[in-house]
Write a protein that holds these residues in place. Structure first.
Motif, PDB file in Angstrom:
ATOM      1  N   ARG A  10       0.941  -1.208  -0.060  1.00 57.77           N
ATOM      2  CA  ARG A  10      -0.078  -0.182   0.003  1.00 57.77           C
ATOM      3  C   ARG A  10       0.858   1.348  -0.148  1.00 57.77           C
ATOM      4  O   ARG A  10       1.649   1.431   0.897  1.00 57.77           O
ATOM      5  N   HIS A  11       0.882   2.127  -1.035  1.00 57.47           N
ATOM      6  CA  HIS A  11       1.477   3.351  -1.077  1.00 57.47           C
ATOM      7  C   HIS A  11       0.635   4.534  -0.447  1.00 57.47           C
ATOM      8  O   HIS A  11      -0.612   4.553  -0.678  1.00 57.47           O
ATOM      9  N   ARG A  12       1.154   5.371   0.423  1.00 59.28           N
ATOM     10  CA  ARG A  12       0.682   6.511   0.849  1.00 59.28           C
ATOM     11  C   ARG A  12       1.641   7.776   1.072  1.00 59.28           C
ATOM     12  O   ARG A  12       2.927   7.208   1.228  1.00 59.28           O
ATOM     13  N   THR A  13       1.039   8.793   1.202  1.00 58.77           N
ATOM     14  CA  THR A  13       1.825   9.902   1.990  1.00 58.77           C
ATOM     15  C   THR A  13       1.360  10.573   3.027  1.00 58.77           C
ATOM     16  O   THR A  13       0.112  10.339   3.289  1.00 58.77           O
ATOM     17  N   VAL A  14       2.248  10.819   4.008  1.00 59.00           N
ATOM     18  CA  VAL A  14       1.585  11.385   5.426  1.00 59.00           C
ATOM     19  C   VAL A  14       2.440  12.679   5.355  1.00 59.00           C
ATOM     20  O   VAL A  14       3.508  13.047   4.818  1.00 59.00           O
ATOM     21  N   GLU A  15       1.839  13.640   6.231  1.00 62.72           N
ATOM     22  CA  GLU A  15       2.398  14.891   6.551  1.00 62.72           C
ATOM     23  C   GLU A  15       3.735  14.679   7.603  1.00 62.72           C
ATOM     24  O   GLU A  15       3.584  13.713   8.401  1.00 62.72           O
ATOM     25  N   ALA A  16       4.695  15.495   7.343  1.00 68.29           N
ATOM     26  CA  ALA A  16       5.846  15.322   8.138  1.00 68.29           C
ATOM     27  C   ALA A  16       6.766  16.752   8.320  1.00 68.29           C
ATOM     28  O   ALA A  16       6.332  17.585   7.416  1.00 68.29           O
ATOM     29  N   PRO A  17       7.553  16.940   9.140  1.00 67.63           N
ATOM     30  CA  PRO A  17       8.215  18.025   9.009  1.00 67.63           C
ATOM     31  C   PRO A  17       8.777  18.390   7.556  1.00 67.63           C
ATOM     32  O   PRO A  17       9.159  19.581   7.227  1.00 67.63           O
ATOM     33  N   ALA A  18       9.355  17.058   6.920  1.00 66.78           N
ATOM     34  CA  ALA A  18       9.996  17.519   5.491  1.00 66.78           C
ATOM     35  C   ALA A  18       8.799  18.021   4.535  1.00 66.78           C
ATOM     36  O   ALA A  18       9.029  18.557   3.390  1.00 66.78           O
TER      37      ALA A  18
END
Length: 335
Positions: A10-18
């Motif tokens: 499963r591919h996903r993106t999450v919020e992070a300091p980057a």
């Protein structure tokens, strides 16, 4: 034989300091966060994701900031170790978890170690592949590496310091450069013991690739695998990855309050016996009773080079899953 996947990737993106971090996950259970090194991506863990999932873990491999589909901040100092550690913490939180086991390879080993050192409340155990743990402190990194090339050669870490210089060598032919770099550190394509390691230094102002081994790809790397790696860097460029080297002195300053600090959580080390990282840093491995007092085991795989989880996936998977089975998994939160 690799275990059958328990679920699709499963591919996903999450919020992070980057800004944005891309990750790939498989399985359910206690979280295991996998952190790649240079010059790689989440794909370096393609053999581990199904094995860890089959063993009852939620395996998550990230693209470190500057790589793949994760954000690529422009500022060089945005690649400080402190920032990369906070990215890891943000991933754990974004996944709805309270804690994780963190496992890293190459630069990812350093990032995993720093994550465990700075946030023991989040990272309950740490697995280190290829690069041994050394506590913060000691001489300034660029002073050390500046002495390794000798008067007529330049060590690769020093070569990477100047913005734009290595990019000018790598980016016109990313695929060919990656093939040579991977081959130079693989057990079946690296120079025989006792011969110079050509990839570590430039000679007479030349390029690193001038000293890469010529010939076929290492056995672990197919043409299709190389296409995946090259495609990522052709899209994002190589600067974000190289900026990790360009912040080493800043890391030395940032981590000064933790000079000499051991990692007290349960830990595991796996290295390749033919990897220069384990021979150059053999003193660090010898110091594990002090620096990793809760070390479960330290393994050196005979006939193995630097790309350990790709060169010897079955052995690494066995060692990882056996070690993970000894850890008390937390109650899972989130989905």
């Amino acid at each position: 034989m690799q275990p059958e996947p328990t679920a699709e990737l499963r591919h996903r993106t999450v919020e992070a300091p980057a800004g944005r971090l891309h990750l790939v996950e498989q399985g359910t259970g206690p979280l295991v966060l996998l952190v790649h090194g240079f010059p790689e991506s989440w794909y370096s863990w393609r053999r581990q994701l199904p094995a860890l999932a089959a063993a009852g873990h939620r395996a998550v491999a990230i693209d470190v900031r500057g790589y793949g589909r994760s954000s690529k901040p422009e500022a060089t100092d945005a690649y400080r170790m402190l920032d990369l550690v906070e990215d890891n913490v943000a991933v754990v939180r974004a996944l709805g978890e309270e804690s994780a086991v963190v496992v890293g390879h190459d630069w990812g080993s350093n990032i995993a170690a720093a994550s465990a050192l700075l946030h023991p409340e989040v990272f309950r155990a740490v697995g280190l592949l290829s690069v041994p743990y050394t506590p913060p402190g000691g001489p300034r990194p660029t002073d050390i590496f500046g002495q390794l090339g000798g008067p007529e050669q330049e060590f690769y870490v020093s070569y990477f310091q100047e913005p734009g210089r290595a990019e000018a060598e790598i980016e016109p032919d990313i695929r060919g450069w990656l093939a040579g770099f991977y081959a130079a550190l693989s057990a079946d394509t690296m120079p025989a013991r006792g011969e110079p390691d050509p990839h570590f230094v430039t000679r007479g102002g030349g390029r690193l690739r001038d000293r890469f081994p010529a010939g076929s790809l290492p056995a672990w790397l197919s043409e299709d695998d190389l296409d995946v790696y090259a495609g990522e860097f052709e899209r994002t460029g190589i600067t974000g990855a190289l900026n990790r080297y360009r912040t080493m002195d800043r890391d030395w300053e940032d981590l000064a309050p933790h000079r000499g600090a051991p990692i007290k959580q349960p830990s595991l080390f796996i290295g390749g016996a033919q990897d220069a990282s384990t021979t150059w840093m053999s003193d660090a491995i010898d110091a594990y009773p002090t620096t990793l007092p809760a070390l479960s085991a330290s393994h050196l795989l005979d006939g193995c080079g630097h790309w350990i989880q790709q060169e010897r996936p079955e052995e690494v998977n066995h060692l990882l899953t056996d070690w993970l089975a000894t850890l008390q998994g937390p109650t899972r939160h989130g989905c």
